[in-house]
Design a protein around this motif. Structure first.
Motif, PDB file in Angstrom:
ATOM      1  N   MET A  33       0.845  -1.187   0.000  1.00 21.79           N
ATOM      2  CA  MET A  33       0.000   0.000   0.000  1.00 21.79           C
ATOM      3  C   MET A  33       0.879   1.234   0.000  1.00 21.79           C
ATOM      4  O   MET A  33       2.035   1.195   0.420  1.00 21.79           O
ATOM      5  N   GLY A  34       0.314   2.316  -0.500  1.00 28.67           N
ATOM      6  CA  GLY A  34       1.106   3.525  -0.608  1.00 28.67           C
ATOM      7  C   GLY A  34       0.290   4.780  -0.381  1.00 28.67           C
ATOM      8  O   GLY A  34      -0.949   4.748  -0.361  1.00 28.67           O
ATOM      9  N   TRP A  35       1.025   5.861  -0.211  1.00 24.55           N
ATOM     10  CA  TRP A  35       0.435   7.200  -0.114  1.00 24.55           C
ATOM     11  C   TRP A  35       1.035   8.079  -1.211  1.00 24.55           C
ATOM     12  O   TRP A  35       2.251   8.042  -1.447  1.00 24.55           O
ATOM     13  N   PHE A  36       0.185   8.828  -1.840  1.00 24.08           N
ATOM     14  CA  PHE A  36       0.580   9.816  -2.837  1.00 24.08           C
ATOM     15  C   PHE A  36      -0.026  11.148  -2.430  1.00 24.08           C
ATOM     16  O   PHE A  36      -0.909  11.215  -1.575  1.00 24.08           O
ATOM     17  N   GLU A  45       2.189  12.816  -6.852  1.00 23.19           N
ATOM     18  CA  GLU A  45       3.522  12.295  -6.608  1.00 23.19           C
ATOM     19  C   GLU A  45       3.541  11.289  -5.472  1.00 23.19           C
ATOM     20  O   GLU A  45       2.729  11.345  -4.540  1.00 23.19           O
ATOM     21  N   PHE A  46       4.496  10.403  -5.563  1.00 24.18           N
ATOM     22  CA  PHE A  46       4.681   9.365  -4.563  1.00 24.18           C
ATOM     23  C   PHE A  46       5.159   9.968  -3.246  1.00 24.18           C
ATOM     24  O   PHE A  46       5.996  10.879  -3.241  1.00 24.18           O
ATOM     25  N   VAL A  47       4.652   9.438  -2.140  1.00 26.52           N
ATOM     26  CA  VAL A  47       5.077   9.876  -0.822  1.00 26.52           C
ATOM     27  C   VAL A  47       5.732   8.720  -0.056  1.00 26.52           C
ATOM     28  O   VAL A  47       6.866   8.832   0.404  1.00 26.52           O
ATOM     29  N   ALA A  48       5.013   7.611   0.085  1.00 26.94           N
ATOM     30  CA  ALA A  48       5.523   6.497   0.890  1.00 26.94           C
ATOM     31  C   ALA A  48       4.816   5.215   0.488  1.00 26.94           C
ATOM     32  O   ALA A  48       3.685   5.248  -0.008  1.00 26.94           O
ATOM     33  N   ALA A  49       5.482   4.091   0.728  1.00 29.82           N
ATOM     34  CA  ALA A  49       4.901   2.788   0.421  1.00 29.82           C
ATOM     35  C   ALA A  49       5.347   1.771   1.453  1.00 29.82           C
ATOM     36  O   ALA A  49       6.428   1.888   2.047  1.00 29.82           O
ATOM     37  N   SER A  50       4.494   0.780   1.639  1.00 26.41           N
ATOM     38  CA  SER A  50       4.778  -0.318   2.561  1.00 26.41           C
ATOM     39  C   SER A  50       4.513  -1.628   1.841  1.00 26.41           C
ATOM     40  O   SER A  50       3.562  -1.733   1.059  1.00 26.41           O
ATOM     41  N   ASN A  51       5.312  -2.649   2.124  1.00 29.71           N
ATOM     42  CA  ASN A  51       4.999  -3.949   1.544  1.00 29.71           C
ATOM     43  C   ASN A  51       3.831  -4.569   2.319  1.00 29.71           C
ATOM     44  O   ASN A  51       3.330  -3.992   3.284  1.00 29.71           O
ATOM     45  N   THR A  57       9.629  -0.624   3.738  1.00 29.32           N
ATOM     46  CA  THR A  57       9.008   0.648   3.386  1.00 29.32           C
ATOM     47  C   THR A  57       9.922   1.452   2.474  1.00 29.32           C
ATOM     48  O   THR A  57      11.137   1.211   2.427  1.00 29.32           O
ATOM     49  N   SER A  58       9.344   2.403   1.776  1.00 25.52           N
ATOM     50  CA  SER A  58      10.136   3.321   0.962  1.00 25.52           C
ATOM     51  C   SER A  58       9.482   4.695   1.021  1.00 25.52           C
ATOM     52  O   SER A  58       8.274   4.808   1.258  1.00 25.52           O
ATOM     53  N   VAL A  63      10.275  13.578   1.985  1.00 25.20           N
ATOM     54  CA  VAL A  63       9.608  13.300   3.266  1.00 25.20           C
ATOM     55  C   VAL A  63      10.423  12.367   4.150  1.00 25.20           C
ATOM     56  O   VAL A  63      10.034  12.115   5.299  1.00 25.20           O
ATOM     57  N   LYS A  64      11.511  11.854   3.635  1.00 30.74           N
ATOM     58  CA  LYS A  64      12.310  10.892   4.383  1.00 30.74           C
ATOM     59  C   LYS A  64      12.778  11.506   5.700  1.00 30.74           C
ATOM     60  O   LYS A  64      13.259  12.639   5.734  1.00 30.74           O
ATOM     61  N   GLY A  65      12.602  10.753   6.771  1.00 33.78           N
ATOM     62  CA  GLY A  65      12.993  11.231   8.088  1.00 33.78           C
ATOM     63  C   GLY A  65      11.912  12.012   8.804  1.00 33.78           C
ATOM     64  O   GLY A  65      12.027  12.288  10.003  1.00 33.78           O
ATOM     65  N   ARG A  66      10.847  12.383   8.083  1.00 27.05           N
ATOM     66  CA  ARG A  66       9.748  13.137   8.688  1.00 27.05           C
ATOM     67  C   ARG A  66       8.440  12.344   8.704  1.00 27.05           C
ATOM     68  O   ARG A  66       7.640  12.491   9.627  1.00 27.05           O
ATOM     69  N   PHE A  67       8.231  11.540   7.686  1.00 26.48           N
ATOM     70  CA  PHE A  67       6.996  10.763   7.552  1.00 26.48           C
ATOM     71  C   PHE A  67       7.288   9.289   7.814  1.00 26.48           C
ATOM     72  O   PHE A  67       8.371   8.789   7.484  1.00 26.48           O
ATOM     73  N   THR A  68       6.296   8.599   8.364  1.00 26.43           N
ATOM     74  CA  THR A  68       6.410   7.165   8.605  1.00 26.43           C
ATOM     75  C   THR A  68       5.125   6.470   8.178  1.00 26.43           C
ATOM     76  O   THR A  68       4.037   6.846   8.632  1.00 26.43           O
ATOM     77  N   ILE A  69       5.271   5.475   7.314  1.00 21.83           N
ATOM     78  CA  ILE A  69       4.120   4.671   6.903  1.00 21.83           C
ATOM     79  C   ILE A  69       4.097   3.399   7.745  1.00 21.83           C
ATOM     80  O   ILE A  69       5.140   2.810   8.037  1.00 21.83           O
ATOM     81  N   SER A  70       2.909   2.991   8.129  1.00 21.51           N
ATOM     82  CA  SER A  70       2.750   1.745   8.869  1.00 21.51           C
ATOM     83  C   SER A  70       1.390   1.162   8.524  1.00 21.51           C
ATOM     84  O   SER A  70       0.552   1.835   7.912  1.00 21.51           O
TER      85      SER A  70
END
Length: 123
Positions: A33-36, A45-51, A57-58, A63-70
């Motif tokens: 799943m991902g967030w755009f 645009e792509f923001v974050a993704a999780s397997n 995660t990617s 946003v790296k270091g500021r956002f966290t996907i879970s």
């Protein structure tokens, strides 16, 4: 598959928000799943993704270091914790279910999309 995103709002720069995205089917628990996000006049645009398990995660560099996907597969929900928000983070945020079990940043890699939730960061 239906996706319902929530948690957006107005926040001052430096603040935090937590977005949630609930899916309607357990099938999504086998998919990445991902967030755009999409700002006015700009491409989505792509923001974050999780397997599918949430252990891989990617993130976009911005946003790296500021956002966290879970994700919580028992609740069929994916989250995006956003800290240290900046005015340039202002956009409509969309969650999406991937065609694959792993992570992907490509829009074409996602098959189902939520309706979006507005995030506005004031300076």
């Amino acid at each position: 598959v239906q996706l319902q995103a929530s948690g957006g709002g107005l926040v001052q720069a430096g603040g935090s928000l937590r977005l949630s995205c609930a899916t309607s089917r357990r099938t999504a628990s086998n998919n990445g799943m991902g967030w755009f996000r999409q700002a006015p006049g700009k491409e989505r645009e792509f923001v974050a993704a999780s397997n599918w398990r949430g252990v891989s995660t990617s993130y976009a560099d911005s946003v790296k270091g500021r956002f966290t996907i879970s994700r919580d597969n028992a609740k069929n929900t994916v989250y995006l914790q956003m800290n240290s928000l900046k005015p340039e983070d202002t956009a409509v945020y969309y969650c999406a279910v991937s065609r694959y079990s792993g992570t992907t940043s490509a829009r074409e890699g996602y098959q189902y999309w939520g309706q979006g939730t507005q995030v506005t960061v004031s300076s």
